[in-house]
Motif scaffolding. Structure first.
Motif, PDB file in Angstrom:
ATOM      1  N   MET A 156       0.682  -1.400   0.063  1.00 42.31           N
ATOM      2  CA  MET A 156       0.166   0.164  -0.033  1.00 42.31           C
ATOM      3  C   MET A 156       0.790   1.088   0.022  1.00 42.31           C
ATOM      4  SD  MET A 156      -3.311  -0.709  -0.164  1.00 42.31           S
ATOM      5  CE  MET A 156      -3.692   1.021   0.388  1.00 42.31           C
ATOM      6  N   LEU A 157       1.889   1.334   0.773  1.00 43.27           N
ATOM      7  CA  LEU A 157       2.804   2.235   0.901  1.00 43.27           C
ATOM      8  C   LEU A 157       3.635   2.571  -0.432  1.00 43.27           C
ATOM      9  CD1 LEU A 157       3.244   4.276   3.239  1.00 43.27           C
ATOM     10  CD2 LEU A 157       5.230   3.096   3.749  1.00 43.27           C
ATOM     11  N   GLN A 158       3.916   1.765  -1.119  1.00 43.41           N
ATOM     12  CA  GLN A 158       4.600   1.793  -2.422  1.00 43.41           C
ATOM     13  C   GLN A 158       3.781   2.296  -3.297  1.00 43.41           C
ATOM     14  OE1 GLN A 158       7.562   1.590  -3.018  1.00 43.41           O
ATOM     15  NE2 GLN A 158       8.064   0.644  -5.208  1.00 43.41           N
ATOM     16  N   MET A 159       2.529   1.817  -3.190  1.00 42.68           N
ATOM     17  CA  MET A 159       1.669   2.505  -4.263  1.00 42.68           C
ATOM     18  C   MET A 159       1.340   3.940  -4.072  1.00 42.68           C
ATOM     19  SD  MET A 159      -1.474  -0.156  -5.220  1.00 42.68           S
ATOM     20  CE  MET A 159      -1.992  -0.763  -3.644  1.00 42.68           C
ATOM     21  N   ILE A 160       1.057   4.468  -2.734  1.00 38.81           N
ATOM     22  CA  ILE A 160       1.081   5.807  -2.505  1.00 38.81           C
ATOM     23  C   ILE A 160       2.183   6.586  -2.936  1.00 38.81           C
ATOM     24  CG2 ILE A 160       0.989   7.482  -0.596  1.00 38.81           C
ATOM     25  CD1 ILE A 160      -0.800   5.264   0.706  1.00 38.81           C
ATOM     26  N   SER A 161       3.504   5.934  -2.365  1.00 39.46           N
ATOM     27  CA  SER A 161       4.905   6.690  -2.641  1.00 39.46           C
ATOM     28  C   SER A 161       5.117   6.864  -4.163  1.00 39.46           C
ATOM     29  CB  SER A 161       5.869   5.624  -1.943  1.00 39.46           C
ATOM     30  OG  SER A 161       7.154   6.489  -2.092  1.00 39.46           O
ATOM     31  N   HIS A 162       4.944   5.689  -4.944  1.00 41.08           N
ATOM     32  CA  HIS A 162       5.314   5.620  -6.384  1.00 41.08           C
ATOM     33  C   HIS A 162       4.473   6.725  -7.104  1.00 41.08           C
ATOM     34  CE1 HIS A 162       4.989   4.267 -10.756  1.00 41.08           C
ATOM     35  NE2 HIS A 162       6.381   4.258 -10.508  1.00 41.08           N
ATOM     36  N   GLY A 163       3.172   6.783  -6.672  1.00 44.71           N
ATOM     37  CA  GLY A 163       2.046   7.799  -7.277  1.00 44.71           C
ATOM     38  C   GLY A 163       2.494   8.980  -7.356  1.00 44.71           C
ATOM     39  N   LEU A 164       3.115   9.507  -6.035  1.00 46.55           N
ATOM     40  CA  LEU A 164       3.567  10.745  -6.164  1.00 46.55           C
ATOM     41  C   LEU A 164       4.830  11.063  -6.761  1.00 46.55           C
ATOM     42  CD1 LEU A 164       2.906  11.240  -2.256  1.00 46.55           C
ATOM     43  CD2 LEU A 164       1.542  12.410  -4.058  1.00 46.55           C
ATOM     44  N   ILE A 165       5.761  10.050  -6.621  1.00 48.22           N
ATOM     45  CA  ILE A 165       7.267  10.361  -7.227  1.00 48.22           C
ATOM     46  C   ILE A 165       7.147  10.257  -8.622  1.00 48.22           C
ATOM     47  CG2 ILE A 165       9.188   9.293  -7.526  1.00 48.22           C
ATOM     48  CD1 ILE A 165       8.855   8.332  -4.532  1.00 48.22           C
ATOM     49  N   ALA A 166       6.513   9.116  -9.164  1.00 50.59           N
ATOM     50  CA  ALA A 166       6.325   9.216 -10.888  1.00 50.59           C
ATOM     51  C   ALA A 166       5.663  10.227 -11.490  1.00 50.59           C
ATOM     52  CB  ALA A 166       5.621   7.737 -10.993  1.00 50.59           C
ATOM     53  N   ALA A 167       4.540  10.834 -10.813  1.00 43.92           N
ATOM     54  CA  ALA A 167       3.803  11.895 -11.018  1.00 43.92           C
ATOM     55  C   ALA A 167       4.738  13.135 -11.230  1.00 43.92           C
ATOM     56  CB  ALA A 167       2.882  12.182 -10.396  1.00 43.92           C
ATOM     57  N   ALA A 168       5.464  13.299 -10.249  1.00 42.74           N
ATOM     58  CA  ALA A 168       6.641  14.260 -10.135  1.00 42.74           C
ATOM     59  C   ALA A 168       7.512  14.195 -11.076  1.00 42.74           C
ATOM     60  CB  ALA A 168       7.320  14.294  -8.781  1.00 42.74           C
ATOM     61  N   SER A 184       4.243  20.472  -4.614  1.00 44.28           N
ATOM     62  CA  SER A 184       2.968  19.718  -4.264  1.00 44.28           C
ATOM     63  C   SER A 184       2.994  18.108  -4.251  1.00 44.28           C
ATOM     64  CB  SER A 184       1.629  20.225  -4.804  1.00 44.28           C
ATOM     65  OG  SER A 184       1.498  21.705  -4.733  1.00 44.28           O
ATOM     66  N   LEU A 185       3.789  17.655  -5.084  1.00 43.10           N
ATOM     67  CA  LEU A 185       4.068  16.155  -5.130  1.00 43.10           C
ATOM     68  C   LEU A 185       5.222  15.642  -4.489  1.00 43.10           C
ATOM     69  CD1 LEU A 185       3.681  16.026  -9.193  1.00 43.10           C
ATOM     70  CD2 LEU A 185       1.997  14.834  -7.310  1.00 43.10           C
ATOM     71  N   LEU A 186       6.102  16.612  -4.159  1.00 44.01           N
ATOM     72  CA  LEU A 186       7.533  15.965  -3.673  1.00 44.01           C
ATOM     73  C   LEU A 186       7.425  16.295  -2.117  1.00 44.01           C
ATOM     74  CD1 LEU A 186      10.388  17.138  -6.359  1.00 44.01           C
ATOM     75  CD2 LEU A 186       9.302  14.820  -5.824  1.00 44.01           C
ATOM     76  N   LEU A 187       6.657  17.440  -1.705  1.00 45.67           N
ATOM     77  CA  LEU A 187       6.483  17.637  -0.180  1.00 45.67           C
ATOM     78  C   LEU A 187       5.996  16.133   0.705  1.00 45.67           C
ATOM     79  CD1 LEU A 187       5.946  21.315   0.257  1.00 45.67           C
ATOM     80  CD2 LEU A 187       8.122  20.015   0.729  1.00 45.67           C
ATOM     81  N   PRO A 188       4.946  15.718  -0.084  1.00 47.65           N
ATOM     82  CA  PRO A 188       4.449  14.557   0.416  1.00 47.65           C
ATOM     83  C   PRO A 188       5.372  13.345   0.802  1.00 47.65           C
ATOM     84  CG  PRO A 188       2.735  15.550  -0.843  1.00 47.65           C
ATOM     85  CD  PRO A 188       4.058  16.259  -1.219  1.00 47.65           C
ATOM     86  N   THR A 189       6.234  13.274  -0.428  1.00 43.96           N
ATOM     87  CA  THR A 189       6.935  12.166  -0.126  1.00 43.96           C
ATOM     88  C   THR A 189       8.268  12.502   0.969  1.00 43.96           C
ATOM     89  OG1 THR A 189       8.963  13.082  -1.927  1.00 43.96           O
ATOM     90  CG2 THR A 189       7.144  11.839  -2.729  1.00 43.96           C
ATOM     91  N   LEU A 190       8.609  13.687   1.105  1.00 43.94           N
ATOM     92  CA  LEU A 190       9.532  13.897   2.265  1.00 43.94           C
ATOM     93  C   LEU A 190       8.782  13.864   3.606  1.00 43.94           C
ATOM     94  CD1 LEU A 190      11.132  17.109   0.779  1.00 43.94           C
ATOM     95  CD2 LEU A 190      12.395  14.752   1.249  1.00 43.94           C
ATOM     96  N   ILE A 191       7.479  14.154   3.789  1.00 39.53           N
ATOM     97  CA  ILE A 191       6.722  14.083   4.902  1.00 39.53           C
ATOM     98  C   ILE A 191       6.577  12.538   5.264  1.00 39.53           C
ATOM     99  CG2 ILE A 191       4.390  14.443   5.850  1.00 39.53           C
ATOM    100  CD1 ILE A 191       4.293  17.053   4.389  1.00 39.53           C
ATOM    101  N   ILE A 192       6.344  11.748   4.258  1.00 33.19           N
ATOM    102  CA  ILE A 192       5.886  10.402   4.575  1.00 33.19           C
ATOM    103  C   ILE A 192       7.349   9.503   4.692  1.00 33.19           C
ATOM    104  CG2 ILE A 192       5.333   8.066   3.479  1.00 33.19           C
ATOM    105  CD1 ILE A 192       3.233   9.688   1.893  1.00 33.19           C
ATOM    106  N   GLY A 193       8.413  10.257   4.307  1.00 30.23           N
ATOM    107  CA  GLY A 193       9.512   9.474   4.390  1.00 30.23           C
ATOM    108  C   GLY A 193      10.115   9.863   5.853  1.00 30.23           C
TER     109      GLY A 193
END
Length: 523
Positions: A345-357, A478-487
Motif C-alpha cells: 500500500m505504501l509503495q503505491m502511494i509513494s510511487h504515485g507521488l514520485i512518478a507523477a513528479a 505539491s508532489l514532492l513535499l508529501p514524499t518527504l513528509i511520509i519519508g
C-alpha cells in the motif's frame, strides 16, 4: 472470514458524500458543454471550470477523510446502497475502508495537479478538460465501488478518456500507443468480467455485492481459475511482466499531464484490485500462489530496471522504472502478512507521488527544449537550476533514498518477506538478494540520466531556455513535499490503512492455520 472485512459491518451514510466525490467532476464536464470552444471572450473557461470542480472535489475528499473517516477500524464506512437496475442486480453501492481511502486521496490530488499542469492546452480544450473530469469520476468510482458490475463499468469507463487523451494530444506515434493501450486493457477486461460473473453465479444465489462474494470463500480449482483471471486482468494495468509492453509506448507518446495520471493513478488501480479481489476474496488460493507472485514481482523489479538502461527517451526510461517499482507491490502482496501488505500500500502511494513528479518535471523541460532524447540534451543544470533540483529530488526519492517515502515503502516490503516464516529461509534469502540487485540498478540508470541531461557537454541551442514559473514550481512541490513528509513520518499514511491490512493479514493467517490443520487430518 474476519467479520471486520464484511461490508455489512460498516455504517450506512445518509449524506451521500462518496457519491458527491464521484459525481462532482462529471457534473463539471456536463456544465462545460454549455460553453463553446470558440468563445473568444473567455478562452480559458474550460480549464478554469475543470480546475474549479477538481479543487472542490479534492477539498471534499480532504474534509470527508479528515473528519468522517474512522482510521481505527477496518470496517467499510460511509456506505451507500441504492438499487439501480434490479433486473440485473446492479446497485449504486459505495463504501470506503483503509484500502481505498488513501488511493482516493492520491487520485484527487494528482488529477487536480494534472489539470493545472495542462495550463497551455489550446487544441480542443473543451474536449480535453471534459475527459480529465470524466476520468476523475471513473477512477474514484473504481476505488469506492462495492458492487462488482459497478466496479467493472467504472474500470471500463476510465479506459476511454485515457485512450482519447493519448490519441489526440499525444506525440507522433500517438495512435499506435493509444491503440496498443486499449487493446491490452480491453482484452484484459474480458478476463475480469468472466471471473467476476463466474464467482457471482457460483453460490446458491446470484449476487454482485463484493462483501457477499468475499464471504463465499471460494476454493479449489474454480478459485484458482478465477484468481488467475483476475491476476492477468488486473496485472495488465499494474503492469506485470510480460503484460507491460503498452506502458513505455503510452508514456512515450502521452503529454506530461496524462503521464501523471497514468503513473500516479491508473497503475495503482491494478494493485488495489489485486488486493481487493485476489487477496481478499481468495485467501486460500492466494496463500498457495503467493510464491509465484513473488517470483513475478522479482522479474518485474529486475527486468524493469535492466530495460530502463536501454532507453534514450527520458519518459520511456521513467516508464520502465515504473515497471520495476510496481514489482515491489507484487512482492508485498505475495508476502501474505501485515508488513508486506502495508509495504505494498505504501509503495503505491509513494510511487504515485514520485512518478507523477518525475513526469511533470520532464514535461516542463520538454516544453522548453522540444526534445526527450537524452543524447540531445546536456548542460541544462546551469540554465534550469530549479528544474534540475526538482528532477534530482524526485530521482533520489525514486531510488529509495533514506528519509523519503520510497525508502520506507521498499524496506517495509523487504521486512514483510523476511518475517514470513511460511517461506523457507533459502527462498527468502534468494528473494531479498535478487530484489536488492534491482535496488542497486535503480540509482545507476536514474543518476546517469540526470548526469547526461543536466550536465555533460552543453548544447548551444538549449543555452537560452527559461526556468519554470511559480505555477510549475507549486505543482512540483505539491508532489514532492508529501514524499518527504511520509519519508520522515510514515504514520501519516500508514495510520489510514493499517487496520485494514492487519485485518486482511489476520484472515490470511487464519486460512493458513486451517490449511495446515486439514493437511494434518488427511495425513
Amino acid at each position: 472470514m474476519d467479520s471486520n472485512m464484511l461490508i455489512t459491518a460498516g455504517s450506512h451514510s445518509t449524506y451521500h458524500f462518496l457519491s458527491l466525490i464521484v459525481l462532482l467532476p462529471a457534473l463539471g464536464a456536463l456544465i462545460m458543454q454549455l460553453f463553446n470552444d470558440k468563445e473568444n471572450t473567455r478562452p480559458n473557461i474550460h480549464r478554469n471550470i475543470a480546475i474549479g470542480f477538481l479543487s472542490a472535489d479534492f477539498l471534499l475528499i480532504v474534509i470527508v477523510f479528515s473528519f468522517l473517516f474512522n482510521k481505527q477500524t477496518s470496517q467499510l464506512q460511509l456506505i451507500e446502497r441504492i438499487s439501480w437496475l434490479p433486473a440485473i442486480g446492479l446497485e449504486w453501492s459505495l463504501g470506503v475502508d483503509g484500502l481505498s481511502a488513501p488511493l482516493v486521496i492520491l487520485s484527487g490530488l494528482i488529477t487536480l495537479l494534472a489539470a493545472i499542469a495542462s495550463w497551455k492546452i489550446t487544441n480542443k480544450p473543451k474536449l480535453y478538460f471534459s475527459l480529465i473530469l470524466i476520468q476523475a469520476s471513473a477512477q474514484a468510482l473504481v476505488f469506492l465501488s462495492q458492487d462488482f458490475l459497478l466496479f467493472f463499468l467504472a474500470w471500463e469507463l476510465e479506459l476511454v478518456p485515457v485512450y482519447l487523451l493519448i490519441a489526440i494530444w499525444g506525440g507522433k506515434r500517438r495512435l499506435y500507443a493509444a491503440t496498443k493501450f486499449i487493446l491490452y486493457t480491453a482484452l484484459a477486461s474480458l478476463l475480469i468480467l468472466i471471473s467476476g460473473l463466474a464467482l457471482a453465479l457460483s453460490g446458491s444465489e446470484f449476487t454482485l455485492n463484493l462483501s457477499e462474494l468475499t464471504a463465499r470463500s471460494a476454493s479449489g480449482t474454480f478459485a484458482i481459475f478465477c484468481y488467475l483471471g483476475f491476476l492477468v486482468g488486473f496485472g495488465v494495468k499494474l503492469p506485470i511482466f510480460p503484460l507491460h509492453t503498452w506502458l513505455p509506448d503510452a508514456h512515450g507518446e502521452a503529454n506530461a499531464p496524462v503521464s501523471m495520471l497514468l503513473a500516479g493513478i491508473l497503475l495503482k488501480m491494478g494493485g488495489y484490485a489485486l488486493i481487493r479481489f485476489n487477496v481478499q476474496m481468495f485467501p486460500e488460493t492466494h496463500i498457495k500462489l503467493a510464491p509465484a507472485l513473488i517470483i513475478i514481482g522479482i522479474v518485474n523489479v529486475i527486468y524493469g530496471a535492466l530495460n530502463a538502461f536501454a532507453q534514450d527517451n527520458v519518459k520511456r526510461r521513467i516508464a520502465c522504472s515504473s515497471v520495476s517499482h510496481m514489482g515491489f507491490v507484487l512482492l508485498g502482496i505475495g508476502a501474505i502478512n501485515a508488513l508486506g501488505l502495508s509495504g505494498a500500500m505504501l509503495q503505491m502511494i509513494s510511487h504515485g507521488l514520485i512518478a507523477a513528479a518525475m513526469f511533470f518535471v520532464t514535461g516542463s523541460f520538454y516544453e522548453r527544449t522540444n526534445t526527450l532524447s537524452i543524447p540531445n540534451m546536456g548542460g541544462l543544470a546551469k540554465v534550469l537550476p530549479i528544474t534540475f533540483a526538482l528532477f534530482l529530488i524526485s530521482s533520489l526519492a525514486s531510488l529509495a533514498l533514506p528519509g523519503m517515502s520510497g525508502f520506507v515503502s521498499e524496506i517495509t516490503v523487504f521486512l514483510g518477506i523476511t518475517s514470513q516464516e511460511g517461506f523457507t529461509s533459502i527462498f527468502r534469502s534468494i528473494t531479498i538478494l535478487i530484489a536488492a540487485i534491482g535496488l542497486v540498478l535503480t540509482p545507476i540508470y536514474l543518476l546517469s540520466m540526470c548526469r547526461r541531461v543536466f550536465f555533460g557537454p552543453r548544447i548551444p541551442a538549449l543555452a537560452m531556455v527559461k526556468e519554470m514559473n511559480a505555477r510549475e514550481l507549486s505543482i512540483g512541490l505539491s508532489l514532492l513535499l508529501p514524499t518527504l513528509i511520509i519519508g520522515f513520518w510514515p504514520r501519516i499514511a500508514t495510520d489510514i490503512f493499517e487496520n485494514s491490512t492487519n485485518a486482511l493479514a489476520n484472515t490470511l493467517e487464519t486460512q493458513t492455520l486451517i490449511s495446515i490443520s486439514q493437511a494434518l487430518q488427511i495425513s
